[in-house]
Design a protein around this motif. Structure first.
Motif, short mmCIF file in Angstrom:
data_model
loop_
_atom_site.label_atom_id
_atom_site.label_comp_id
_atom_site.label_asym_id
_atom_site.label_seq_id
_atom_site.Cartn_x
_atom_site.Cartn_y
_atom_site.Cartn_z
N GLU A 6 0.81 -1.21 0.00
CA GLU A 6 0.00 0.00 0.00
C GLU A 6 0.85 1.27 0.00
OE1 GLU A 6 -0.91 0.21 4.79
OE2 GLU A 6 -2.18 -1.02 3.49
N LYS A 7 2.13 1.18 0.40
CA LYS A 7 3.00 2.36 0.37
C LYS A 7 3.55 2.61 -1.03
CE LYS A 7 5.78 0.65 3.45
NZ LYS A 7 5.06 -0.61 3.74
N LEU A 8 3.44 1.61 -1.90
CA LEU A 8 3.97 1.74 -3.26
C LEU A 8 2.91 1.32 -4.27
CD1 LEU A 8 7.43 0.12 -2.51
CD2 LEU A 8 7.09 2.50 -3.18
N PRO A 9 1.80 2.06 -4.35
CA PRO A 9 0.71 1.63 -5.23
C PRO A 9 1.09 1.63 -6.71
CG PRO A 9 0.32 3.86 -4.43
CD PRO A 9 1.48 3.32 -3.65
N GLU A 10 2.10 2.43 -7.10
CA GLU A 10 2.46 2.51 -8.51
C GLU A 10 3.55 1.52 -8.90
OE1 GLU A 10 0.30 4.20 -9.84
OE2 GLU A 10 -0.37 5.32 -8.09
N GLU A 11 3.99 0.69 -7.95
CA GLU A 11 5.14 -0.16 -8.25
C GLU A 11 4.82 -1.65 -8.40
OE1 GLU A 11 8.45 0.64 -9.04
OE2 GLU A 11 7.31 2.47 -9.33
N ALA A 12 3.58 -2.07 -8.10
CA ALA A 12 3.19 -3.48 -8.27
C ALA A 12 4.22 -4.41 -7.63
CB ALA A 12 3.02 -3.82 -9.75
N VAL A 13 4.45 -4.21 -6.33
CA VAL A 13 5.46 -5.00 -5.62
C VAL A 13 4.79 -6.26 -5.07
CG1 VAL A 13 7.40 -4.88 -4.03
CG2 VAL A 13 6.42 -2.78 -4.93
N HIS A 14 4.57 -7.22 -5.94
CA HIS A 14 3.96 -8.48 -5.50
C HIS A 14 4.47 -9.62 -6.37
CE1 HIS A 14 1.28 -7.83 -8.91
NE2 HIS A 14 0.82 -6.72 -8.36
N LEU A 15 4.15 -10.82 -5.95
CA LEU A 15 4.70 -12.01 -6.59
C LEU A 15 4.22 -12.19 -8.02
CD1 LEU A 15 4.29 -14.36 -3.50
CD2 LEU A 15 6.47 -13.59 -4.48
N ALA A 16 2.97 -11.80 -8.31
CA ALA A 16 2.47 -11.94 -9.68
C ALA A 16 3.26 -11.05 -10.63
CB ALA A 16 0.98 -11.60 -9.72
#
Length: 965
Positions: free
Chosen positions: A886-896
């Protein structure tokens, strides 16, 4: 520094001058007499501050060097001493020519030092001087090569100095200083930890009576305060204040370092006021900083910085107490600081920004537009100071944009002025999130960038420049993923014309990919327990944390230099630069439109892209605001948590949210209940009414062109809070106990998501040999150690094997270790990846989000350093694999997103937990429909359609009131 009687010093200089005068040129001792005279003159300068003494010292030391033949054993010493005097003149008066002369002299001296055995007693001293010169030039010019050189030689100087040597503390402290400087530039916490270790050791080795003790204490206090700034432990801040007070108390009045110690004490007191709000701290800070300014003579190189610091603390008191006298005084001293700082000095952007903030604040009091224009000029000048830190210049862009918006309202600026300012912001993003930093360090710097990007896009939309809006959004979002993809970009054209450059670029790119992994983070406890000092100084340079950072910095610099060289070649001026819209999307998309949604406090809009050759459709969203979107996100997340279908796990493995039951079989090791309660239904209704319905109404006619064989396909690219919401499930849902006859998006279109347009550029892989030829990797963990069991995984694997046939590499239970799974993913024959296991979204450090395997976690950070060549699809049957940070909404920091970045063209992921009993149903239906929809002559997988149909089956089985997908 010891105190000498002026009379004795003057008499010594007279005697030395007499010796020089009596010795004719050519006399073998004359260079030595000149060198000694220069040293005495420089000593008198240090005590009395007369510039004439320093100038005379440089003249006679230069004569000593010139009269000494090359190869003479004393030549290196004379060169070293001349270099020290030239650097002293630079430190005092700031002449760049002096520093270049100092570096030239010391580089020559280093040549002699390299021939000196390590056991020679003068070698550490000369190394220390060389390191100081490199650090000084870095401070002035900002070249990371100079900083890395300073670290190497200061470390060697400390290493070669025995513990009982009186200069050991000073050399340790210098080594700690350059490590802290690199931390400030690149953000590696290990640099800061190491700096504290060596500075603690320097303090311990120095008795209170030693003249260097205050400097060692002062340096340690600065490092502790920096550590507080990073991690927020008040113990660090209190310790910093204690050691800064000790440094001040041990420094006699009149000592040239007294001002330094006082200034740092003032900074620490001001920081404690900011944390605790105690006015006595603020008042003490002001008294101390005023004393610093008063003690510092005009012309001193530190005076501009101390004036600016004084102005900042006055602004702090104005903001607290509202006295206009403080505001006026702050503007006066900030302006003076700017005026006496030369252009090109790395501190000037920060000073200009401080002046701009003070002027903007005064405009808020007086409404005088001239103050606003002066603030704008200050911020603009800060942006244009190319030698300043990129983060400071980027902050100036944010402030300048804010001022421009006010000026537009007053009729004193145009939106084009605002566009020009934002254009500079995008040129700074690659420098702020620099490749030389580790991945988590880059993410730490990107938290403030996303809002600027959304602001810029909103202005571009406002002015009707829709192409620029999309290009900016692409350039400013998913920055780290974009850098990784750039490192993996094919260079076929370059290889055809310049094969040597292409080979060099590919080699550097591979090295940078593997060097980007994080080298450690976390809180510091007892500094002495973090690193062993001997290990820190003597360890193998190829394996230490600090040399890994150095390697990454040098690789990044070499990569940037090579890119610049390639762009100077004919036909390659735009090589690997940000793509235009025509390069981002084909002329006519055949797979349905892409809907980009920009969320900003000033306006919210959707941009519908059918292809680069077709007009962009602008859909204003007047009923959506940033605040409303953020409230929807908070409401939705809270609803999931209350339903026990969302939890976050910190780096220590403990759940951040409390009250979560741990005895159900779910892929996030948490209980899961599919239900649509009042709050979730409300969020989905708002998404429909405020976002989806306006878009569909605008493009409904065009969508029909894509609905030839079924529902049309829409790819969503949301920003801001919408990036965390299930747009695909938007619709009007019935309340409990009431009929449901509302429209829902999944009845109208097939939805999928993309973090960027670039992610859609990869062409689909063609399975020309038919469905049975697909080679799959299946990873299953029904009973991961120390986590809840997932009995549904076994039946899920049966379903997968049923549809995929025999060409499967199945890694189950103990066979599914991190190393083995990573190696299997990288196999060139791997075309499809299926992971059935626990998934973890780490709320503390999103790069540690992971798949839980038998022997540990396969983290996002590890995936980022990997590359999958031929995988068309990754099916992530685990929890929270597309949740994000949620602190980086523009960065798509997730496993997918990680699986997309490593090379998979399509990814199936989850936004929250998936039930263990439901995962086999989804897997069965997805692979059934992929197999049934496979056209031998086509050879492509229609993943979005297959998932859409699979979820429809699940809804029918469990009931719509139990699922929102």
């Amino acid at each position: 520094m010891t105190t000498l009687e002026p009379g004795i010093l003057n008499a010594a200089i007279s005697c030395l001058q007499h010796s020089v005068d009596l010795a004719p040129n050519g006399h073998p001792d004359k260079p030595g007499y000149l060198n000694n005279l220069g040293n005495a003159l420089e000593t008198r300068f240090e005590h009395l501050g007369s510039p004439n003494d320093l100038e005379s010292a440089i003249v006679v030391k230069r004569q000593a060097v010139d009269l000494t033949p090359d190869g003479h054993s004393h030549k290196p010493a004379y060169l070293n001493n001349l270099g020290n005097a030239l650097q002293a003149r630079f430190d005092r008066f700031g002449s760049l020519d002096d520093l270049e002369s100092a570096i030239s002299a010391i580089v020559v001296k280093r040549e002699a030092v390299d021939l000196t055995p390590d056991s020679h007693p003068v070698k550490p001293s000369r190394l220390n001087n060389l390191g100081n010169a490199f650090e000084t030039r870095f401070d002035r010019l900002g070249s990371l090569d100079d900083l890395e050189s300073a670290i190497v030689v200061n470390r060697e100087a400390a290493d070669l100095t025995p513990d009982n040597h009186p200069d050991k503390p000073r050399r340790l402290s210098n080594f700690g200083n350059v490590l802290e400087t690199r931390f400030s530039r690149l953000g590696s916490l290990n640099d800061l930890k190491s700096a504290i270790v060596v500075k603690c050791r320097a303090v311990d080795l120095t008795p209170d009576s030693h003249p260097d003790k205050p400097a060692c204490l002062n340096n340690l206090g600065s490092a502790l305060r920096t550590h507080f700034d990073r991690l927020g432990s008040l113990d660090d801040l209190e310790s910093a204040i204690v050691v800064h007070r000790q440094a001040v108390d041990l420094t006699p009045d009149g000592h040239p370092h007294k001002s330094i110690c006082l200034n740092n004490l003032g900074n620490a007191l001001e920081t404690r006021f900011s944390c605790l709000g105690r006015l006595d701290d603020l008042e003490s800070a002001i008294v101390v900083k005023r004393q610093v300014v008063d003690l510092t003579p005009d012309g001193h190189p530190d005076k501009p910085g101390w004036l600016s610091d004084f102005g900042i603390v006055l602004m702090t008191r104005f903001n607290r107490l509202g006295s206009l006298d403080d505001l006026e005084s702050a503007i006066m001293v900030e302006r003076e600081a700017v005026d006496i700082t030369p252009d090109g000095h790395p501190d000037k952007p920060a000073q200009l920004s401080s002046l701009g903030i003070a002027l903007e604040t005064r405009f808020g009091q007086t409404r005088n537009p001239e103050d606003l224009q002066a603030a704008c000029d200050a911020f603009t000048s800060a942006i244009n100071q190319e030698t300043g830190p990129p983060s400071v210049r980027f902050h100036a862009v944010r402030r300048c944009a804010s001022v421009h918006r006010i000026q537009i309202q007053l009729g004193r600026a145009t939106y084009q002025d605002l566009m020009n300012t934002f254009n500079q912001a995008f040129s700074l993003i690659p420098q702020v999130a620099w490749l030389g930093a580790s991945i988590s360090q880059r993410y730490a710097t990107l938290s403030s960038i996303g809002k600027v990007v959304n602001d810029a896009v909103s202005v571009a939309i406002q002015t009707g420049d829709l192409s620029r809006a999309i290009e900016w959004l692409e350039e400013g979002r998913s920055v780290v993923w974009g850098q990784l993809l750039q490192l993996r970009s094919p260079v076929d054209d370059l290889h055809s014309y310049y094969p040597d450059l292409a080979d060099r670029l590919q080699s550097l790119s591979r090295d940078l990919e593997t060097s980007g992994s994080d080298i450690g983070s976390g809180r510091i406890q007892d500094p002495a327990s973090i690193f062993d000092l001997n290990e820190l100084l003597h360890s193998n340079p190829d394996t230490t944390v600090h040399d890994q950072v150095s390697v990454r910095v040098r690789l990044a610099q070499a990569y940037q230099d090579l890119l610049q060289h390639i762009r100077e070649q004919d036909g390659f001026k735009d090589f690997l630069l940000p793509k235009t819209l025509a390069e981002l999307i084909p002329p006519h998309r055949t797979d349905g439109p892409v809907v980009i949604i920009n969320v900003h406090w000033s306006r919210c809009d959707a941009l519908v892209v059918y292809g680069s050759a077709e007009p962009i459709v602008h859909v204003p969203l007047p009923n959506l605001t940033f605040k409303f979107a953020e409230n929807m996100r908070l409401c939705f997340i809270q609803s999931l948590r209350e339903a026990h279908v969302r939890r976050r796990e910190g780096a220590d493995g403990e759940a951040v949210d409390s009250g979560l039951v741990q005895d159900h079989h779910d892929r996030g090791a948490i209980p899961f209940k599919y239900r649509v309660d009042f709050l979730i239904a409300g969020v989905l209704r708002d998404l429909w009414l405020r976002v989806v319905q306006p878009v569909l109404e605008r493009i409904e006619e065009k969508l029909a062109d894509f609905a030839v064989t079924g529902l049309p396909h829409v790819t969503w690219c949301p920003t801001g809070p919408l990036a965390f919401l299930p747009i695909h499930a938007a619709g009007i849902y019935g309340r409990r106990g009431m009929p449901d006859d509302g429209r829902k998006l999944f009845d109208i279109v097939v939805s999928s998501y993309t973090p960027t347009l670039s992610a859609l550029l990869r062409p689909p892989r063609m399975f020309v040999d038919g469905w049975p030829s697909i080679k799959a990797l299946v990873v299953s963990q029904p009973k991961t150690p120390h986590m809840s069991m997932l009995p549904g995984v076994t039946s899920e694997v049966v379903n997968v094997r049923k549809h995929l046939g025999g060409q499967i590499e199945h890694l189950d239970d103990k066979d599914a270790t991190v190393e083995v799974v990573l190696r299997a993913m990288k196999d060139d024959h791997c075309q499809l990846i299926h992971l059935a296991c626990h998934g973890i979204q780490d709320a503390v450090d999103p790069t540690k989000s992971a798949f839980a395997l038998y022997d540990g976690r396969l983290t996002l950070s590890q995936l980022m350093s990997s590359s999958v060549r031929n995988a068309e699809l990754a099916f992530l049957s685990a929890c929270e694999t597309s949740t994000g940070d949620e602190k980086l909404p523009e960065e798509a920091v997730h496993l997918a997103a990680g699986m997309l970045a490593v090379g998979c063209r399509s990814v199936i992921g989850t936004m929250w937990s998936i039930g263990d009993q439901d995962a086999p149903i989804i897997a069965d239906e997805v692979y059934r429909r992929l197999k049934e929809g496979f056209v031998p002559g086509d050879g492509r997988l229609n993943t979005a359609q297959a998932l859409h149909e699979a979820v429809k089956v699940l809804r029918e089985k469990v009931g719509e009131s139990n699922i929102v997908r």
